[in-house]
Scaffold this motif. Structure first.
Motif, PDB file in Angstrom:
ATOM      1  N   LYS A 509       4.069   1.828   5.195  1.00  7.56           N
ATOM      2  CA  LYS A 509       5.485   2.173   5.325  1.00  7.56           C
ATOM      3  C   LYS A 509       6.404   0.963   5.179  1.00  7.56           C
ATOM      4  CE  LYS A 509       4.509   6.037   8.448  1.00  7.56           C
ATOM      5  NZ  LYS A 509       4.794   6.633   9.773  1.00  7.56           N
ATOM      6  N   VAL A 510       5.815  -0.177   4.859  1.00  7.74           N
ATOM      7  CA  VAL A 510       6.594  -1.409   4.764  1.00  7.74           C
ATOM      8  C   VAL A 510       7.290  -1.494   3.403  1.00  7.74           C
ATOM      9  CG1 VAL A 510       6.466  -3.925   4.742  1.00  7.74           C
ATOM     10  CG2 VAL A 510       5.101  -2.619   6.367  1.00  7.74           C
ATOM     11  N   LEU A 511       8.542  -1.923   3.398  1.00  6.00           N
ATOM     12  CA  LEU A 511       9.297  -2.108   2.157  1.00  6.00           C
ATOM     13  C   LEU A 511       9.046  -3.515   1.621  1.00  6.00           C
ATOM     14  CD1 LEU A 511      11.466  -1.157   0.124  1.00  6.00           C
ATOM     15  CD2 LEU A 511      13.183  -2.110   1.693  1.00  6.00           C
ATOM     16  N   PHE A 512       8.623  -3.614   0.349  1.00  4.88           N
ATOM     17  CA  PHE A 512       8.355  -4.910  -0.274  1.00  4.88           C
ATOM     18  C   PHE A 512       9.505  -5.270  -1.226  1.00  4.88           C
ATOM     19  CE2 PHE A 512       4.193  -3.650   1.128  1.00  4.88           C
ATOM     20  CZ  PHE A 512       3.595  -4.850   1.499  1.00  4.88           C
ATOM     21  N   ILE A 513       9.990  -6.507  -1.085  1.00  2.00           N
ATOM     22  CA  ILE A 513      11.028  -7.040  -1.959  1.00  2.00           C
ATOM     23  C   ILE A 513      10.456  -8.282  -2.641  1.00  2.00           C
ATOM     24  CG2 ILE A 513      13.392  -7.878  -2.117  1.00  2.00           C
ATOM     25  CD1 ILE A 513      13.255  -5.067  -1.054  1.00  2.00           C
ATOM     26  N   ILE A 514      10.283  -8.215  -3.961  1.00  2.00           N
ATOM     27  CA  ILE A 514       9.707  -9.342  -4.705  1.00  2.00           C
ATOM     28  C   ILE A 514      10.763  -9.891  -5.651  1.00  2.00           C
ATOM     29  CG2 ILE A 514       7.888 -10.094  -6.263  1.00  2.00           C
ATOM     30  CD1 ILE A 514       6.129  -7.904  -5.172  1.00  2.00           C
ATOM     31  N   ASP A 515      11.122 -11.159  -5.444  1.00  2.10           N
ATOM     32  CA  ASP A 515      12.159 -11.826  -6.239  1.00  2.10           C
ATOM     33  C   ASP A 515      13.458 -11.027  -6.244  1.00  2.10           C
ATOM     34  OD1 ASP A 515      10.514 -13.934  -6.838  1.00  2.10           O
ATOM     35  OD2 ASP A 515       9.758 -13.030  -8.688  1.00  2.10           O
ATOM     36  N   GLY A 516      13.802 -10.463  -5.065  1.00  2.00           N
ATOM     37  CA  GLY A 516      15.050  -9.735  -4.913  1.00  2.00           C
ATOM     38  C   GLY A 516      15.026  -8.310  -5.420  1.00  2.00           C
ATOM     39  N   VAL A 517      13.879  -7.868  -5.963  1.00  2.00           N
ATOM     40  CA  VAL A 517      13.778  -6.511  -6.516  1.00  2.00           C
ATOM     41  C   VAL A 517      12.922  -5.653  -5.579  1.00  2.00           C
ATOM     42  CG1 VAL A 517      13.016  -5.116  -8.478  1.00  2.00           C
ATOM     43  CG2 VAL A 517      13.981  -7.399  -8.857  1.00  2.00           C
ATOM     44  N   GLU A 518      13.434  -4.468  -5.230  1.00  2.00           N
ATOM     45  CA  GLU A 518      12.683  -3.566  -4.366  1.00  2.00           C
ATOM     46  C   GLU A 518      11.497  -2.990  -5.131  1.00  2.00           C
ATOM     47  OE1 GLU A 518      14.927  -0.545  -2.471  1.00  2.00           O
ATOM     48  OE2 GLU A 518      16.484  -1.895  -1.717  1.00  2.00           O
ATOM     49  N   LYS A 519      10.282  -3.182  -4.562  1.00  2.00           N
ATOM     50  CA  LYS A 519       9.075  -2.648  -5.177  1.00  2.00           C
ATOM     51  C   LYS A 519       8.631  -1.346  -4.523  1.00  2.00           C
ATOM     52  CE  LYS A 519       8.521  -5.822  -8.250  1.00  2.00           C
ATOM     53  NZ  LYS A 519       8.643  -5.496  -9.685  1.00  2.00           N
ATOM     54  N   GLY A 520       9.457  -0.882  -3.597  1.00  2.00           N
ATOM     55  CA  GLY A 520       9.131   0.385  -2.951  1.00  2.00           C
ATOM     56  C   GLY A 520       8.361   0.185  -1.666  1.00  2.00           C
ATOM     57  N   ILE A 521       8.217   1.278  -0.937  1.00  2.00           N
ATOM     58  CA  ILE A 521       7.519   1.262   0.355  1.00  2.00           C
ATOM     59  C   ILE A 521       6.028   1.437   0.109  1.00  2.00           C
ATOM     60  CG2 ILE A 521       7.244   2.485   2.537  1.00  2.00           C
ATOM     61  CD1 ILE A 521      10.202   3.171   2.390  1.00  2.00           C
ATOM     62  N   GLY A 522       5.234   0.580   0.775  1.00  2.00           N
ATOM     63  CA  GLY A 522       3.784   0.659   0.652  1.00  2.00           C
ATOM     64  C   GLY A 522       3.268   0.251  -0.712  1.00  2.00           C
ATOM     65  N   SER A 523       3.937  -0.672  -1.389  1.00  2.00           N
ATOM     66  CA  SER A 523       3.532  -1.095  -2.740  1.00  2.00           C
ATOM     67  C   SER A 523       2.164  -1.755  -2.713  1.00  2.00           C
ATOM     68  CB  SER A 523       4.571  -2.063  -3.318  1.00  2.00           C
ATOM     69  OG  SER A 523       5.811  -1.443  -3.472  1.00  2.00           O
ATOM     70  N   ASP A 524       1.448  -1.597  -3.812  1.00  2.00           N
ATOM     71  CA  ASP A 524       0.138  -2.228  -3.952  1.00  2.00           C
ATOM     72  C   ASP A 524       0.325  -3.641  -4.481  1.00  2.00           C
ATOM     73  OD1 ASP A 524      -2.473  -2.864  -4.214  1.00  2.00           O
ATOM     74  OD2 ASP A 524      -2.946  -1.372  -5.753  1.00  2.00           O
ATOM     75  N   LEU A 525      -0.164  -4.636  -3.743  1.00  2.00           N
ATOM     76  CA  LEU A 525       0.024  -6.036  -4.121  1.00  2.00           C
ATOM     77  C   LEU A 525      -1.253  -6.661  -4.669  1.00  2.00           C
ATOM     78  CD1 LEU A 525       2.184  -7.270  -1.121  1.00  2.00           C
ATOM     79  CD2 LEU A 525       2.939  -6.330  -3.288  1.00  2.00           C
ATOM     80  N   GLU A 526      -2.178  -5.829  -5.111  1.00  2.00           N
ATOM     81  CA  GLU A 526      -3.446  -6.348  -5.617  1.00  2.00           C
ATOM     82  C   GLU A 526      -3.239  -7.310  -6.792  1.00  2.00           C
ATOM     83  OE1 GLU A 526      -6.533  -6.171  -4.794  1.00  2.00           O
ATOM     84  OE2 GLU A 526      -6.399  -4.845  -3.069  1.00  2.00           O
ATOM     85  N   ASP A 527      -2.209  -7.014  -7.624  1.00  2.00           N
ATOM     86  CA  ASP A 527      -1.994  -7.833  -8.821  1.00  2.00           C
ATOM     87  C   ASP A 527      -1.198  -9.096  -8.539  1.00  2.00           C
ATOM     88  OD1 ASP A 527      -3.336  -5.929 -10.294  1.00  2.00           O
ATOM     89  OD2 ASP A 527      -1.508  -4.796 -10.762  1.00  2.00           O
ATOM     90  N   LEU A 528      -0.771  -9.281  -7.308  1.00  2.00           N
ATOM     91  CA  LEU A 528       0.032 -10.463  -6.970  1.00  2.00           C
ATOM     92  C   LEU A 528      -0.888 -11.615  -6.587  1.00  2.00           C
ATOM     93  CD1 LEU A 528       2.863 -11.643  -6.526  1.00  2.00           C
ATOM     94  CD2 LEU A 528       2.727 -10.861  -4.161  1.00  2.00           C
ATOM     95  N   ASP A 529      -0.858 -12.669  -7.388  1.00  2.00           N
ATOM     96  CA  ASP A 529      -1.684 -13.852  -7.129  1.00  2.00           C
ATOM     97  C   ASP A 529      -1.049 -14.676  -6.000  1.00  2.00           C
ATOM     98  OD1 ASP A 529      -3.171 -16.129  -7.110  1.00  2.00           O
ATOM     99  OD2 ASP A 529      -3.126 -16.436  -9.282  1.00  2.00           O
ATOM    100  N   PRO A 530      -1.776 -14.942  -4.914  1.00  5.19           N
ATOM    101  CA  PRO A 530      -1.223 -15.736  -3.820  1.00  5.19           C
ATOM    102  C   PRO A 530      -0.700 -17.096  -4.271  1.00  5.19           C
ATOM    103  CG  PRO A 530      -3.269 -14.708  -3.148  1.00  5.19           C
ATOM    104  CD  PRO A 530      -3.137 -14.453  -4.616  1.00  5.19           C
ATOM    105  N   ASN A 531      -1.287 -17.654  -5.356  1.00  2.44           N
ATOM    106  CA  ASN A 531      -0.826 -18.957  -5.842  1.00  2.44           C
ATOM    107  C   ASN A 531       0.567 -18.889  -6.461  1.00  2.44           C
ATOM    108  OD1 ASN A 531      -3.085 -20.884  -5.380  1.00  2.44           O
ATOM    109  ND2 ASN A 531      -4.216 -19.348  -6.561  1.00  2.44           N
TER     110      ASN A 531
END
Length: 602
Positions: A509-531
């Motif tokens: 239920k968490v809202l994700f904001i990546i680089d100022g853009v809303e990615k939606g609630i409960g977005s899948d971050l598998e493709d986001l490289d921690p580096n």
């Protein structure tokens, strides 16, 4: 809620001071106009002073911005909203609010009573006075610019004194004072000094009115007999300027009192700095609480990072600088909590002598004398450790009562330079990618395992398998867990299937904001490289809903990536005088995806 309760206490403390100042110094004076100003300005100041930064009047403060940097994304866990609990502070504030609503309803009822009287009255004129003639008996009163009288119950001589009295209330706008302190009573109903102040304000207005009536040449004795007769007749309206029999004795005493000497004006001059200093002291007394709030806030923000050094602002910074020699505090934002953090205070030699204490400066054990004689201006930060087992792991000393660890500015600067570019995180597909010839710390669900124990775990139970390397990452996360962490070449980190499911459930239920853009609630971050992560910030509760509205009620994660670091170039262009062209010549270095022209200047 805690901030609101602190504000309530501060306001009511000063309101109490204001009334006590009047009661002991000003009550017997005949400077009624000054008393009125004293109450008005004092009460407004009481509600405003908690927001005033007094220290900024005398000193210029600079604030250093700070940013939280995550060690790795998989370490983040959003607390379950269902675990939030109602605290005692919440109950106190809610109870105060409920009773305030009751008093507000009572105030509304009084206003409707005035409206009823107005509806049962008609415009009339007596001599040159305009008034509202009420159809039933009432005690004469005024409200804003209207005077209400039941004319038939008064003789001609009484009417003269009544109008002389009420017209002073009208021209002096005394209804504003009445309404202001009725509203203060609504929000501060629990403060006995506010009830006393409300009574004193009304009484002072009557003293002021009587004085101005007598100054016009009205016979004192006739006027006093009129007051005695008028106040015994009809229904009295609570929220208005009216004749009050209960205060009549005191009013007659004040009318016969000798005027106060101008020398007694010094009492007002004395109270002004007293209340300014009181306001400053109440505000400065929050310094320690503000420091604790910073530490608490760092714990609430579930981001693993290096110890955060904060330059304190305003009154807190001044207080720390004057008492301990530095306005920088070190906040440990990692999950490994010490018993308490310390700021480099002025240590009392008597308290430290005779105990089994140990002292360390820049990683070297030193004597008490060396520790105390270290130049205070060169101190970057100090931490205290009291857990005996933790001290044993750090310095190998048994049964130590405490370890004082000091870091100098010089040492911290060199450490920062060494650790700036050494950190990296790599996602692994399986244990087969782990280099068997290197010595790693093995972390499974936050528990340190031996190499054999870790390798024995089935691949399907190792979720988010990660290889992390870097002195800063290892120091922050593992220095307190592994005594010889510096001997290792990196960390192999993994979480179990159960932890993975729990993480997904918590972030559903968490809202994700990546680089100022809303990615939606409960977005899948598998493709986001921690580096690729430059920084990450976690918002919860009111902090999240204030910025993102109802979408952020279950938490917000703001992520800024390194890819977005130099995305925009802002250019200011100038029109060419030769050809009046609007074109702009832009020269950039590196990969520029977008150029924004902010405006053309002639």
């Amino acid at each position: 809620m805690e901030n609101l309760l602190t504000y309530i206490i501060q306001v009511n403390l000063l309101l109490a001071f204001i009334y006590l100042g009047y009661h002991f110094l000003l009550k017997s004076l005949t400077f009624y106009n000054l008393n009125r100003i004293y109450f008005l300005i004092g009460s407004l100041y009481a509600f405003a002073y908690p927001f005033i930064d007094f220290k900024s009047w005398f000193a210029k403060n600079e604030v250093l911005d700070s940013t939280f940097f995550p060690e790795f994304l998989t370490a983040f866990q959003m607390p379950d909203p269902s675990t939030s609990q109602i605290t005692l502070l919440d109950l106190i504030v809610v109870e105060l609010g409920l009773f305030a609503v009751v008093f507000f309803i009572k105030l509304i009822v009084q206003i409707f009573s005035l409206l009823r009287i107005h509806m049962h009255s008609e415009k009339s004129i007596w001599q040159s006075y305009l008034f509202r003639n009420v159809v039933f008996p009432i005690v004469p009163f005024s409200f804003f610019n209207k005077i209400y009288i039941h004319k038939e119950q008064h003789q001609e001589t009484e009417l003269q004194d009544i109008f002389a009295h009420e017209i002073v209330h009208v021209k002096g706008h005394h209804t504003v004072d009445i309404l202001l302190f009725e509203m203060i009573l609504v929000v501060c109903w629990y403060n006995p000094f506010v009830w006393l102040m409300r009574k004193a304000v009304r009484q002072n207005l009557e003293f002021l009115t009587d004085q101005q009536v007598l100054n016009k040449g009205v016979d004192k004795q006739t006027y006093q007999y009129s007051l005695l007769h008028v106040t015994r007749q009809g229904v009295a309206v609570g929220m208005s300027n009216h004749f009050n029999f209960k205060t009549l004795k005191k009013r007659i005493m004040m009318m016969n009192k000798k005027r106060s000497s101008k020398l007694e004006l010094s009492k007002y001059a004395f109270l002004l700095p007293v209340f300014l200093i009181a306001g400053m002291s109440f505000t400065v007394s929050k310094a320690e609480n503000n420091i604790e709030k910073i530490v608490d806030k760092s714990k609430q923000t579930t981001v693993i990072s290096e110890p955060l050094n904060v330059k304190m602002k305003g009154e807190v910074g001044e207080l720390l600088k004057n008492t301990i020699g530095t306005d920088i505090i070190s906040v440990d934002t990692s999950n490994q909590e010490k018993e308490y953090p310390l700021l480099a205070p002025d240590f009392d030699r008597k308290e430290l002598e005779g105990k089994n204490l140990h002292f360390e400066i820049d990683g070297k054990l030193v004597s008490l004398d060396e520790f105390l004689e270290f130049p205070r201006t060169e101190i970057y930060g100090v931490d205290i450790y009291k857990d005996k087992e933790e001290i044993r792991k750090k310095i190998g000393k048994e049964n130590s009562e405490g370890l004082f660890v000091m870091t100098s500015k010089k040492k911290n600067s060199s450490n920062d330079k060494q650790m700036q570019t050494q950190d990296f995180i790599k996602r692994l597909k399986s244990k087969a990618e782990i280099d068997p010839d290197k010595k790693f710390i093995y972390d499974y669900d936050g528990k340190i395992l031996s190499k054999s124990e870790f390798l024995a775990i089935a691949d399907e139970n190792l979720k988010r398998l990660t290889h992390m390397s870097g002195r800063s990452l290892m120091k922050v996360k593992y220095s307190s867990l592994v005594s010889n962490w510096e001997e290792y070449e990196g960390v192999i980190h993994a979480i179990s299937l159960q932890s993975e499911e729990k993480f997904k459930e918590q972030t559903a239920k968490v809202l994700f904001i990546i680089d100022g853009v809303e990615k939606g609630i409960g977005s899948d971050l598998e493709d986001l490289d921690p580096n690729d992560i430059e920084s990450m910030n976690v918002l919860k509760g009111e902090n999240a809903t204030t910025v993102y509205g109802d979408k952020g009620k279950d938490g917000v994660i703001e992520i800024k990536t390194k890819k977005n670091k130099n995305k925009e170039v802002v250019v200011t262009g100038y029109k060419s005088k030769e050809n009046n062209s609007d074109s702009v010549d832009v020269k950039t270095k590196g990969a520029v995806k977008e150029v924004i022209v902010t405006g053309l200047k002639k």
